[in-house]
Scaffold this motif. Structure first.
Motif, short mmCIF file in Angstrom:
data_model
loop_
_atom_site.label_atom_id
_atom_site.label_comp_id
_atom_site.label_asym_id
_atom_site.label_seq_id
_atom_site.Cartn_x
_atom_site.Cartn_y
_atom_site.Cartn_z
N GLN A 82 7.65 15.65 0.37
CA GLN A 82 5.92 15.71 1.70
C GLN A 82 5.15 13.96 1.22
O GLN A 82 5.30 13.92 0.30
N VAL A 83 4.13 14.53 1.66
CA VAL A 83 3.41 13.10 1.99
C VAL A 83 1.58 13.24 2.13
O VAL A 83 1.45 15.05 2.05
N ASP A 84 1.03 12.92 2.23
CA ASP A 84 -0.67 13.65 1.48
C ASP A 84 -0.97 13.46 3.41
O ASP A 84 -0.62 12.62 4.45
N CYS A 85 -2.01 14.35 3.71
CA CYS A 85 -2.65 14.88 4.91
C CYS A 85 -4.36 13.45 5.01
O CYS A 85 -4.68 14.55 3.73
N LYS A 86 -4.39 13.09 5.76
CA LYS A 86 -5.90 12.96 5.64
C LYS A 86 -6.73 13.47 6.10
O LYS A 86 -6.34 13.25 7.94
N VAL A 87 -7.57 14.35 6.27
CA VAL A 87 -8.57 14.72 7.33
C VAL A 87 -10.27 14.26 7.99
O VAL A 87 -10.40 13.86 7.21
N PHE A 88 -10.10 14.04 8.68
CA PHE A 88 -11.79 13.13 9.41
C PHE A 88 -11.80 13.78 9.90
O PHE A 88 -12.08 14.44 11.36
N TYR A 89 -13.67 14.20 9.48
CA TYR A 89 -13.93 15.56 10.07
C TYR A 89 -15.41 14.93 10.71
O TYR A 89 -16.51 13.62 10.23
N LEU A 123 -16.18 3.47 15.91
CA LEU A 123 -16.11 4.41 15.38
C LEU A 123 -15.08 4.94 14.23
O LEU A 123 -15.12 5.93 13.50
N PHE A 124 -14.04 3.71 14.42
CA PHE A 124 -12.34 4.49 13.97
C PHE A 124 -12.27 3.02 13.20
O PHE A 124 -12.46 2.07 13.88
N ASP A 125 -11.90 2.98 11.92
CA ASP A 125 -11.25 2.38 11.57
C ASP A 125 -9.37 2.06 10.70
O ASP A 125 -9.60 2.79 10.33
N GLU A 126 -9.33 1.28 11.84
CA GLU A 126 -7.36 1.54 11.64
C GLU A 126 -6.95 1.51 10.26
O GLU A 126 -5.82 2.38 9.87
N LYS A 127 -7.89 0.83 8.96
CA LYS A 127 -7.64 0.89 7.76
C LYS A 127 -6.96 1.85 7.28
O LYS A 127 -6.52 2.36 5.66
N GLU A 128 -8.19 2.86 7.76
CA GLU A 128 -8.32 4.15 6.66
C GLU A 128 -6.84 4.82 6.80
O GLU A 128 -7.18 5.82 6.61
N PHE A 129 -6.66 4.96 8.17
CA PHE A 129 -5.64 6.08 8.18
C PHE A 129 -4.54 5.65 7.67
O PHE A 129 -4.28 4.58 7.24
N PHE A 166 -12.30 12.46 5.09
CA PHE A 166 -12.98 11.15 5.18
C PHE A 166 -14.24 11.84 6.61
O PHE A 166 -13.93 11.91 7.80
N GLY A 167 -15.35 11.56 5.93
CA GLY A 167 -16.67 12.33 7.13
C GLY A 167 -17.16 10.90 8.02
O GLY A 167 -17.27 9.51 7.92
N LEU A 168 -16.40 11.27 9.41
CA LEU A 168 -17.65 10.24 10.87
C LEU A 168 -18.17 10.34 11.09
O LEU A 168 -18.69 11.55 10.93
#
Length: 332
Positions: free
Chosen positions: A8-15, A55-61, A46-48
């Protein structure tokens, strides 16, 4: 997402940060993913925020799964999940075209979901989780109900919204006023594990509540001093009193005769023009102006009844000009 070797891998939730519905959406998505998908080892948050510029930083994905909830669309191929309910969900026509392509060819129909008719993103995620993935959302009824009330401004009165007797209202204030970037990610998992009253009772929440209530009372006094209502439009300017947030129903509490509200405020990272419709106005719905459409002209957005525009902190003059134009249009 599971790698080729079965791990499994991690999941990052941008909200949507500093937003009760944003935090509830992240929490409900996490529980949905754990119960119905089960491919993520760990979740991070990660709060947006809406700001001028990108609005998005590709490096955060991350290389695992990336989910965006209650926020604008990103065409990045790294985004694996997206849920939103805002009329202004797409930054550009190209972004919307990218979303439509994924729906038309079937590649994203079970991963990216959009419906601006839903009151809250939380209720939208719950609907998809229940109808498309078979999740039992009944245990989350309180959370879903209050996300709709808070995000849809469905309070019984301005007094209920400003005097904040309910736990959800106090939690909304804590979230909207958060200055510690670790606070909301700490709250998110709790929203689908315990009642809102129990979340509010957590010691780390209680220690914030007293000072925040004092600030809330100070905000009421400041807006009472600065606001006025003319031609059905409430206006105020508190840019000289930097704030990370205030209760958006205060203007209607103070000026119940107002139909619209246009407030100018300043925080550490932006100058904000907040535009809203009085939820308790007696003016017919058919006569109300779509505020999202107005805000979009200035690079902002939102819903038909509430929206906002963000300007860089060094462009206060532009924000003030936009405010004057919007006020004139609403009064006209």
């Amino acid at each position: 997402m599971t790698r080729g070797d079965g791990t499994q891998v991690d999941c990052k939730v941008f909200y949507h940060d500093k937003c009760f519905d944003g935090a509830c959406s992240a929490s409900l998505f996490t529980r949905f993913h754990r119960e119905c998908i089960g491919t993520a080892k760990d979740f991070s948050y990660f709060g947006l925020v809406h700001r001028a510029g990108a609005l998005f930083d590709e490096k955060e994905f991350i290389d695992g799964e990336n989910a965006i909830v209650d926020f604008k669309y990103s065409p990045s191929p790294k985004v694996t999940w997206w849920f939103d309910h805002h009329l202004s969900a797409f930054l550009t026509p190209e972004d919307e075209a990218d979303f439509r392509r994924g729906q038309a060819n079937g590649s994203q129909t079970m991963r990216k979901f959009f419906d601006p008719d839903y009151t809250s993103c939380t209720s939208w995620i719950a609907h998809i989780a229940e109808t498309k993935f078979g999740m039992n959302v009944a245990p989350l009824a309180e959370l879903i109900q209050w996300a709709d009330i808070v995000d849809g401004a469905k309070y019984e009165s301005a007094s209920a919204a400003v005097e904040m007797a309910e736990p959800a209202m106090k939690l909304t204030m804590v979230i909207e006023s958060a200055t510690d970037c670790a606070l909301v990610p700490r709250l998110i998992p709790l929203f689908t594990q315990m009642s809102l009253e129990d979340v509010l009772a957590e010691p780390f929440v209680q220690e914030l509540l007293g000072p925040l209530m004092e600030r809330h009372r100070a905000a009421i006094a400041l807006i009472r001093e600065r606001s006025r209502c003319e031609g059905g439009v409430i206006t105020f300017d508190i840019t000289d009193q930097p704030t990370e947030g205030y209760n958006k129903f205060i203007p209607y509490y103070l000026h119940p005769e107002g139909v619209y509200n246009v407030g100018l405020s300043k925080s550490s990272f932006r100058v904000k023009v907040s535009v809203g419709t009085n939820p308790w106005t007696t003016r017919p719905m058919s006569e109300l102006i779509n505020l999202a459409a107005i805000c979009e002209r200035y690079g902002g957005g939102g819903h038909a009844r509430v929206g906002a525009i963000s300007f860089p902190v060094d462009r206060e003059d532009e924000a003030r000009k936009a405010t004057a134009e919007i006020v004139a249009e609403l009064r006209g």
